[in-house]
Design an enzyme around this catalytic site. Structure first.
Site, PDB file in Angstrom:
ATOM      1  N   LYS A  87       0.794  -1.244   0.000  1.00  0.00           N
ATOM      2  CA  LYS A  87       0.000   0.000   0.000  1.00  0.00           C
ATOM      3  C   LYS A  87       0.818   1.281   0.000  1.00  0.00           C
ATOM      4  O   LYS A  87       0.340   2.345   0.391  1.00  0.00           O
ATOM      5  CB  LYS A  87      -1.016   0.021   1.164  1.00  0.00           C
ATOM      6  CG  LYS A  87      -1.837  -1.230   1.323  1.00  0.00           C
ATOM      7  CD  LYS A  87      -2.367  -1.813   0.037  1.00  0.00           C
ATOM      8  CE  LYS A  87      -3.504  -1.072  -0.578  1.00  0.00           C
ATOM      9  NZ  LYS A  87      -3.979  -1.817  -1.807  1.00  0.00           N
ATOM     10  N   GLY A 128       2.220   2.611  -2.783  1.00  0.00           N
ATOM     11  CA  GLY A 128       2.260   3.247  -4.103  1.00  0.00           C
ATOM     12  C   GLY A 128       2.893   2.362  -5.164  1.00  0.00           C
ATOM     13  O   GLY A 128       3.375   2.854  -6.193  1.00  0.00           O
ATOM     14  N   HIS A 173       6.714  -7.256  -2.809  1.00  0.00           N
ATOM     15  CA  HIS A 173       6.533  -6.680  -1.477  1.00  0.00           C
ATOM     16  C   HIS A 173       7.551  -7.286  -0.501  1.00  0.00           C
ATOM     17  O   HIS A 173       7.537  -6.975   0.686  1.00  0.00           O
ATOM     18  CB  HIS A 173       5.118  -6.967  -0.941  1.00  0.00           C
ATOM     19  CG  HIS A 173       4.047  -6.140  -1.576  1.00  0.00           C
ATOM     20  ND1 HIS A 173       4.206  -4.807  -1.868  1.00  0.00           N
ATOM     21  CD2 HIS A 173       2.767  -6.455  -1.943  1.00  0.00           C
ATOM     22  CE1 HIS A 173       3.082  -4.349  -2.403  1.00  0.00           C
ATOM     23  NE2 HIS A 173       2.203  -5.321  -2.464  1.00  0.00           N
ATOM     24  N   SER A 228      -4.972   2.371   4.329  1.00  0.00           N
ATOM     25  CA  SER A 228      -5.054   1.791   2.990  1.00  0.00           C
ATOM     26  C   SER A 228      -4.995   0.259   3.066  1.00  0.00           C
ATOM     27  O   SER A 228      -5.736  -0.451   2.374  1.00  0.00           O
ATOM     28  CB  SER A 228      -3.903   2.335   2.142  1.00  0.00           C
ATOM     29  OG  SER A 228      -3.987   1.850   0.834  1.00  0.00           O
ATOM     30  N   TYR A 285       6.017   8.203  -1.646  1.00  0.00           N
ATOM     31  CA  TYR A 285       4.672   8.394  -2.200  1.00  0.00           C
ATOM     32  C   TYR A 285       4.280   9.874  -2.110  1.00  0.00           C
ATOM     33  O   TYR A 285       3.758  10.451  -3.068  1.00  0.00           O
ATOM     34  CB  TYR A 285       3.682   7.530  -1.404  1.00  0.00           C
ATOM     35  CG  TYR A 285       2.228   7.647  -1.831  1.00  0.00           C
ATOM     36  CD1 TYR A 285       1.667   6.712  -2.696  1.00  0.00           C
ATOM     37  CD2 TYR A 285       1.422   8.675  -1.348  1.00  0.00           C
ATOM     38  CE1 TYR A 285       0.334   6.804  -3.074  1.00  0.00           C
ATOM     39  CE2 TYR A 285       0.088   8.778  -1.724  1.00  0.00           C
ATOM     40  CZ  TYR A 285      -0.449   7.843  -2.578  1.00  0.00           C
ATOM     41  OH  TYR A 285      -1.773   7.948  -2.957  1.00  0.00           O
ATOM     42  N   PHE A 322      -4.086   9.576 -10.392  1.00  0.00           N
ATOM     43  CA  PHE A 322      -5.055   8.722  -9.692  1.00  0.00           C
ATOM     44  C   PHE A 322      -6.351   8.616 -10.493  1.00  0.00           C
ATOM     45  O   PHE A 322      -6.872   7.515 -10.716  1.00  0.00           O
ATOM     46  CB  PHE A 322      -5.317   9.310  -8.295  1.00  0.00           C
ATOM     47  CG  PHE A 322      -6.316   8.536  -7.490  1.00  0.00           C
ATOM     48  CD1 PHE A 322      -5.961   7.343  -6.881  1.00  0.00           C
ATOM     49  CD2 PHE A 322      -7.616   8.998  -7.352  1.00  0.00           C
ATOM     50  CE1 PHE A 322      -6.887   6.618  -6.135  1.00  0.00           C
ATOM     51  CE2 PHE A 322      -8.546   8.282  -6.605  1.00  0.00           C
ATOM     52  CZ  PHE A 322      -8.182   7.092  -6.005  1.00  0.00           C
ATOM     53  N   PHE A 378     -10.094  -0.627  -5.204  1.00  0.00           N
ATOM     54  CA  PHE A 378      -8.635  -0.598  -5.016  1.00  0.00           C
ATOM     55  C   PHE A 378      -8.152   0.854  -5.043  1.00  0.00           C
ATOM     56  O   PHE A 378      -7.329   1.268  -4.238  1.00  0.00           O
ATOM     57  CB  PHE A 378      -7.954  -1.418  -6.124  1.00  0.00           C
ATOM     58  CG  PHE A 378      -6.459  -1.420  -6.003  1.00  0.00           C
ATOM     59  CD1 PHE A 378      -5.821  -2.367  -5.219  1.00  0.00           C
ATOM     60  CD2 PHE A 378      -5.689  -0.453  -6.647  1.00  0.00           C
ATOM     61  CE1 PHE A 378      -4.431  -2.347  -5.077  1.00  0.00           C
ATOM     62  CE2 PHE A 378      -4.307  -0.428  -6.508  1.00  0.00           C
ATOM     63  CZ  PHE A 378      -3.686  -1.384  -5.727  1.00  0.00           C
ATOM     64  N   LYS A 393      -8.610   6.456  -2.218  1.00  0.00           N
ATOM     65  CA  LYS A 393      -8.503   7.916  -2.068  1.00  0.00           C
ATOM     66  C   LYS A 393      -7.327   8.482  -2.867  1.00  0.00           C
ATOM     67  O   LYS A 393      -7.429   9.560  -3.426  1.00  0.00           O
ATOM     68  CB  LYS A 393      -8.287   8.277  -0.599  1.00  0.00           C
ATOM     69  CG  LYS A 393      -9.427   7.875   0.314  1.00  0.00           C
ATOM     70  CD  LYS A 393      -9.906   9.080   1.087  1.00  0.00           C
ATOM     71  CE  LYS A 393     -11.001   8.732   2.055  1.00  0.00           C
ATOM     72  NZ  LYS A 393     -12.304   9.134   1.586  1.00  0.00           N
TER      73      LYS A 393
END
Ligand code: PPS
Length: 345
Positions: free
Chosen positions: A69, A71, A155, A184, A239, A275, A305, A308
């Protein structure tokens, strides 16, 4: 069980596992904790760990490495577009990023539940993998068969990847402030049927600061990457900086990647990867191809997904107590690390 990376993996058990499985119904096959590091990962990680660790990277590879989460998807789209689609006319650009930029450690996520593994990715990559061996991991085979130049997502922290990764490939490490990350990640775990988190925000913050969420400990992830930030093959990205000035960050990426894009190309890519534009393309794709992996009631209420896409959206969502827990934990972990986050832009 000892892994090729030298870590020892032990299955979580007893009350700790029972509690996690009550809150995260998706972790049907249990979890493991690795020493050293304290990494918590879904049980099937041990099946793929050595294959990931022994992956031979190519000189032209770019690995986008993040705690969840932070970015990742945004950076994948930016980097893939800069390298493959600088004029925004690539015929395959509209297929989801996961089919163009493989998530090398995602096989364990497809296999962590009790039911049959999800095969959405396989449907997207039939042209590259017409006859995959299901036992060898779809994401791993996609990574191996994808033509160069490859943009690969992980990740996993540096210590679980091939030790010569930074000598061979370029790594872009993306970091994000822990308050936006926790909200997130909570949303993600509620939204994904495969994770199926049914606990509260309060409990989720506790899992986060007690280093019990998968891919954590969050600070350990950073502790491995931050000291490498000046390595010539490492680019460290926040981010919040991308959010504040995407084009300026893309210019730095342009130098790091050697893509030599013009101002006009960068301008257009910044817009294309905003975004709003990414969210729109995702909705267009999933309007035609039902997204069976999401809980519709969560999507309707809290968003999909693309939730915001902000730096600072945690404000007003965390209680004073939850904020204090994260602040104390941050203080404790940053004394020696020396990394500083922006909490809004
Ligand atoms: S994952 O599932 O771990 O790979 O998620 P990841 O892609 O790392 O992070 C998802 C969050 O990034 C936001 N996002 C973006 N923000 C700004 N601009 C763009 N283009 C963009 N694309 C994705 C996404 O909305 C998630 O953040 P939240 O705060 O939940 O909205």
């Amino acid at each position: 069980m000892r892994l090729a990376s030298g870590h020892v993996a032990v299955q979580l058990h007893g009350e700790e596992l029972a509690k996690i499985q009550r809150d995260f119904a998706g972790f049907g096959k249990g979890l493991v904790r690795l020493t050293p590091g304290g990494w918590v990962l879904p049980g099937p990680f041990t099946k793929y760990a050595d294959k990931i660790y022994n992956t031979k990277f190519h000189e032209g590879d770019v690995v986008i490495m993040t705690y969840p989460k932070c970015g990742t998807t945004w950076t994948q789209e930016v980097v893939w577009t800069m390298r493959n689609n600088p004029n925004l006319d690539h015929p395959k650009a509209s297929i989801p990023i996961k089919a163009r930029s493989p998530f090398i450690d995602s096989d364990m996520l497809m296999h962590m539940g009790k039911g049959a593994p999800r095969n959405e990715l396989l449907e997207m990559v039939r042209d590259i993998l017409p006859d995959p061996d299901p036992d060898k991991g779809i994401a791993l085979q996609l990574t191996a068969n994808l033509p160069d130049p490859r943009t690969i997502k992980t990740h996993l922290p540096l210590s679980l990847m091939t030790p010569d990764l930074l000598d061979t490939a370029k790594v872009i490490y993306v970091a994000r402030n822990p308050k936006d990350v926790v909200l997130s990640f909570l949303h993600h775990c509620r939204l994904m049927k495969s994770v199926d988190y049914v606990g509260s925000l309060e409990q989720y913050v506790d899992y986060f600061v007690q280093d019990q969420l998968i891919y954590g400990p969050y600070w350990e992830h950073l502790r491995e990457a931050w000291p490498q930030r000046d390595h010539p093959n490492m680019h460290f990205l926040f981010y919040e900086d991308m959010k504040a000035n995407p084009k300026a960050e893309m210019k730095k990426l342009d130098r790091f990647l050697g893509t030599n894009l013009t101002e006009e190309q960068l301008e257009k890519i910044a817009h294309y990867t905003s975004f709003e534009e990414m969210k729109k393309r995702d909705e267009d794709y999933y309007e035609k191809n039902a997204n069976k992996g999401l809980k519709q009631e969560v999507k309707t209420k809290e968003g999909g997904f693309y939730r915001k896409g902000e730096a600072g959206s945690w404000k007003g969502r965390l209680t004073e107590m939850q904020e204090a827990k994260i602040d104390d934990w941050t203080k404790k972990n940053t004394v020696e690390l020396g990394i500083k986050f922006k909490y809004s832009v």
